[in-house]
Scaffold this active site. Structure first.
Site, PDB file in Angstrom:
ATOM      1  N   SER A 161       9.494  -1.182   2.718  1.00  0.00           N
ATOM      2  CA  SER A 161       8.245  -0.426   2.876  1.00  0.00           C
ATOM      3  C   SER A 161       8.396   0.654   3.928  1.00  0.00           C
ATOM      4  O   SER A 161       7.595   1.570   3.981  1.00  0.00           O
ATOM      5  CB  SER A 161       7.119  -1.333   3.352  1.00  0.00           C
ATOM      6  OG  SER A 161       7.016  -2.457   2.551  1.00  0.00           O
ATOM      7  N   ASN A 199       1.924   4.803   2.567  1.00  0.00           N
ATOM      8  CA  ASN A 199       1.699   4.311   3.930  1.00  0.00           C
ATOM      9  C   ASN A 199       1.600   5.447   4.942  1.00  0.00           C
ATOM     10  O   ASN A 199       0.953   5.315   5.973  1.00  0.00           O
ATOM     11  CB  ASN A 199       2.790   3.319   4.334  1.00  0.00           C
ATOM     12  CG  ASN A 199       2.599   1.987   3.625  1.00  0.00           C
ATOM     13  OD1 ASN A 199       1.474   1.613   3.292  1.00  0.00           O
ATOM     14  ND2 ASN A 199       3.692   1.287   3.355  1.00  0.00           N
TER      15      ASN A 199
HETATM   16  N1  LIG Z   1       4.594  -8.028   0.827  1.00  0.00           N
HETATM   17  C1  LIG Z   1       4.239  -6.789   0.512  1.00  0.00           C
HETATM   18  O1  LIG Z   1       3.051  -6.487   0.351  1.00  0.00           O
HETATM   19  C2  LIG Z   1       5.287  -5.736   0.296  1.00  0.00           C
HETATM   20  C3  LIG Z   1       4.955  -4.594  -0.445  1.00  0.00           C
HETATM   21  C4  LIG Z   1       5.944  -3.635  -0.709  1.00  0.00           C
HETATM   22  C5  LIG Z   1       7.224  -3.824  -0.197  1.00  0.00           C
HETATM   23  N2  LIG Z   1       7.512  -4.944   0.550  1.00  0.00           N
HETATM   24  C6  LIG Z   1       8.888  -5.091   1.040  1.00  0.00           C
HETATM   25  O2  LIG Z   1       9.565  -6.007   0.198  1.00  0.00           O
HETATM   26  C7  LIG Z   1      10.558  -6.717   0.941  1.00  0.00           C
HETATM   27  C8  LIG Z   1      10.330  -8.208   0.797  1.00  0.00           C
HETATM   28  O3  LIG Z   1       9.042  -8.499   1.267  1.00  0.00           O
HETATM   29  P1  LIG Z   1       8.271  -9.846   0.855  1.00  0.00           P
HETATM   30  O4  LIG Z   1       6.862  -9.635   1.286  1.00  0.00           O
HETATM   31  O5  LIG Z   1       8.592 -10.198  -0.547  1.00  0.00           O
HETATM   32  O6  LIG Z   1       8.974 -10.874   1.844  1.00  0.00           O
HETATM   33  P2  LIG Z   1       9.036 -12.478   1.726  1.00  0.00           P
HETATM   34  O7  LIG Z   1       9.277 -12.964   3.084  1.00  0.00           O
HETATM   35  O8  LIG Z   1       7.894 -12.984   0.934  1.00  0.00           O
HETATM   36  O9  LIG Z   1      10.361 -12.714   0.839  1.00  0.00           O
HETATM   37  C9  LIG Z   1      11.653 -12.447   1.279  1.00  0.00           C
HETATM   38  C10 LIG Z   1      12.577 -13.445   0.639  1.00  0.00           C
HETATM   39  O10 LIG Z   1      13.920 -13.041   0.894  1.00  0.00           O
HETATM   40  C11 LIG Z   1      14.688 -14.216   1.107  1.00  0.00           C
HETATM   41  N3  LIG Z   1      15.954 -13.874   1.750  1.00  0.00           N
HETATM   42  C12 LIG Z   1      16.281 -13.820   3.047  1.00  0.00           C
HETATM   43  N4  LIG Z   1      17.585 -13.468   3.182  1.00  0.00           N
HETATM   44  C13 LIG Z   1      18.072 -13.311   1.943  1.00  0.00           C
HETATM   45  C14 LIG Z   1      19.342 -12.977   1.411  1.00  0.00           C
HETATM   46  N5  LIG Z   1      20.371 -12.757   2.220  1.00  0.00           N
HETATM   47  N6  LIG Z   1      19.479 -12.910   0.066  1.00  0.00           N
HETATM   48  C15 LIG Z   1      18.446 -13.165  -0.760  1.00  0.00           C
HETATM   49  N7  LIG Z   1      17.216 -13.496  -0.301  1.00  0.00           N
HETATM   50  C16 LIG Z   1      17.031 -13.577   1.019  1.00  0.00           C
HETATM   51  C17 LIG Z   1      13.773 -15.111   1.909  1.00  0.00           C
HETATM   52  O11 LIG Z   1      14.199 -16.460   1.847  1.00  0.00           O
HETATM   53  C18 LIG Z   1      12.429 -14.875   1.197  1.00  0.00           C
HETATM   54  O12 LIG Z   1      12.244 -15.771   0.129  1.00  0.00           O
HETATM   55  C19 LIG Z   1      10.462  -6.200   2.363  1.00  0.00           C
HETATM   56  O13 LIG Z   1      11.394  -5.167   2.548  1.00  0.00           O
HETATM   57  C20 LIG Z   1       9.040  -5.658   2.424  1.00  0.00           C
HETATM   58  O14 LIG Z   1       8.889  -4.641   3.377  1.00  0.00           O
HETATM   59  C21 LIG Z   1       6.575  -5.908   0.791  1.00  0.00           C
END
Ligand SMILES: NC(=O)c1ccc[n+]([C@@H]2O[C@H](COP(=O)([O-])OP(=O)(O)OC[C@H]3O[C@@H](n4cnc5c(N)ncnc54)[C@H](O)[C@@H]3O)[C@@H](O)[C@H]2O)c1
Length: 393
Positions: free
Chosen positions: A123, A195
């Site tokens: 993000s 954003n």
């Molecule tokens: N949550 C939101 O609203 C949102 C929106 C757009 C973008 N994002 C972006 O998406 C990305 C993920 O966010 P999220 O909210 O899904 O996070 P989250 O914490 O829900 O999920 C992340 C997952 O990645 C896993 N993980 C950690 N290390 C890893 C590895 N080496 N290989 C594979 N998996 C691994 C974790 O165990 C976890 O299940 C971030 O970069 C975030 O900025 C989030």
């Protein structure tokens, strides 16, 4: 040049975003591997997909058979080699930490086919910096889905400094094949488009309250009922999390300058641990089923002008820096933030000259750098609007 053929997708991270992205791709007919670091995590993600597909089928949005076929196309894995060795595209959705993402890319490079594309769902982190730890900076870009991916139509496709045009075209075509609308972000700039408009707007809301110019209630009433946004700005801030918004602003502050310094009210909320809905308290209280109750008639013209001026200045900066165009910014805010109209259009309809006057008055009175009129807004005001005066409306 025709975008390249994609058949197989690897999604890294089975959390909130990763599982949703895998589901969307499987529904569109792609073979998907979904990888997380622990069996338990990847199974949780897979179960959420199954639950969501069932809900879509129950609601009549897809056929039962389609739900089953989509489920069969997803392979949950912990073994990274198996997850990426046959992938045409990798979408990375691991936690938002530069060190974690860099470590993941280094490991991925051991197994990923040479021509494959890597796209990050980050993000806020720098696409250029992330790309530089891979062996394929030209085949690396941002692919920013919105939450939840199954429902949100926007995908920001972000070019890093090294990204090749062919990579962007392939990822945009891929996003379209998922039923999404890609909007290109031409330069790797903090907050990309959505954003970059929303977070400084929420900060302006906090400044209005910090400086005793308005109440939380007045700002949210204006945002929701006068500007027509889908929710109040403080309500949105509480939903996103004050810590998350604060850290995005800190990054903008570092890269883009003093205009992005977090407002004192936001600083105080973060210091007190009042992070929003997730902690039970933010700008509103969420204990015992409470929440934001926004009166329909507490808005004011003064607050509306301030919010429009903040947005218009931000749009101008994105255009002047060649990150995006007024049309693309408007499209992104409609699809990614539920705006009733794009911010460039709203500012044009209000009149840019009035917004420039307001910013100049505020700058003169306070000297705060966020009121400095950017070159993009000034030029658009001279031309008669971001969209010009003669655009057939
Ligand atoms: N949550 C939101 O609203 C949102 C929106 C757009 C973008 N994002 C972006 O998406 C990305 C993920 O966010 P999220 O909210 O899904 O996070 P989250 O914490 O829900 O999920 C992340 C997952 O990645 C896993 N993980 C950690 N290390 C890893 C590895 N080496 N290989 C594979 N998996 C691994 C974790 O165990 C976890 O299940 C971030 O970069 C975030 O900025 C989030």
């Amino acid at each position: 040049m025709e975008p390249e053929e994609i058949e197989t997708l690897a999604v890294l991270g089975a959390g909130s975003m990763g599982h949703g992205i895998a589901e969307v791709a499987a529904l569109a007919g792609y073979e998907v591997t979904l990888r997380d670091i622990e069996r338990e995590f990847v199974e949780d993600g897979y179960e959420q997909i199954v639950w969501s597909l069932e809900k879509l089928a129950d609601g009549g949005r897809i056929e039962e058979a389609e739900a089953e076929a989509a489920q069969d196309r997803i392979t949950p894995l912990v073994d990274l080699e198996a997850a990426v060795e046959g992938a045409d595209v990798v979408v990375e959705a691991v936690p938002e930490r530069m060190d974690v993402k860099k470590e993941v890319y280094t490991e991925v490079e051991e197994y990923l086919p040479e021509g494959a594309i890597v796209a990050s769902n980050t993000s806020s982190l720098s696409i250029t910096e992330l790309s530089e730890v891979t062996d394929r900076p030209g085949r690396f870009c941002g692919m920013h889905f919105f939450n939840p991916p199954v429902r949100m139509e926007l995908v920001e496709v972000i070019s890093g400094a090294h990204t090749e045009e062919a990579t962007l075209e392939t990822v945009e075509a891929f996003a379209e094949s998922l039923g999404k609308t890609p909007v290109r972000v031409r330069k790797d700039s903090p907050g990309f488009i959505v954003n970059r408009v929303l977070v400084p707007l929420m900060n302006e809301a906090s400044y209005l309250v910090s400086d005793d110019e308005a109440t939380v209630e007045a700002v949210d009433s204006t945002a929701k009922f006068d500007v027509g946004l889908p929710m109040g700005l403080f309500e949105l801030a509480d939903l996103t999390g004050n810590d998350v918004n604060h850290s995005v602003l800190e990054y903008m502050h570092e890269v883009l300058g003093e205009a992005y310094e977090p407002a004192p009210l936001l600083e105080a909320k973060v210091e007190n641990g009042e992070l929003g809905k997730k902690t039970g308290t933010g700008f509103y209280e969420y204990e015992d089923g409470q929440g934001a109750e926004i009166p329909a008639d507490a808005g004011s013209d003064g607050v509306e002008r301030r919010l429009l001026a903040a947005m218009a200045n931000e749009v101008g900066k994105l255009v002047a820096d060649d990150v995006s165009t007024p049309d693309d910014i408007d499209r992104a805010m409609l699809l990614g933030a539920g705006f009733p109209e794009g911010p460039a259009r709203m500012a044009d309809d209000h009149g840019l000259v009035d917004l420039v006057d307001l910013l100049e008055e505020q700058y003169e009175a306070t000297g705060h750098p966020r009121f400095e009129v950017g070159e993009g807004l000034r030029e658009a005001a001279d031309r008669g609007g971001f969209h010009g005066t003669d655009d057939g409306r």
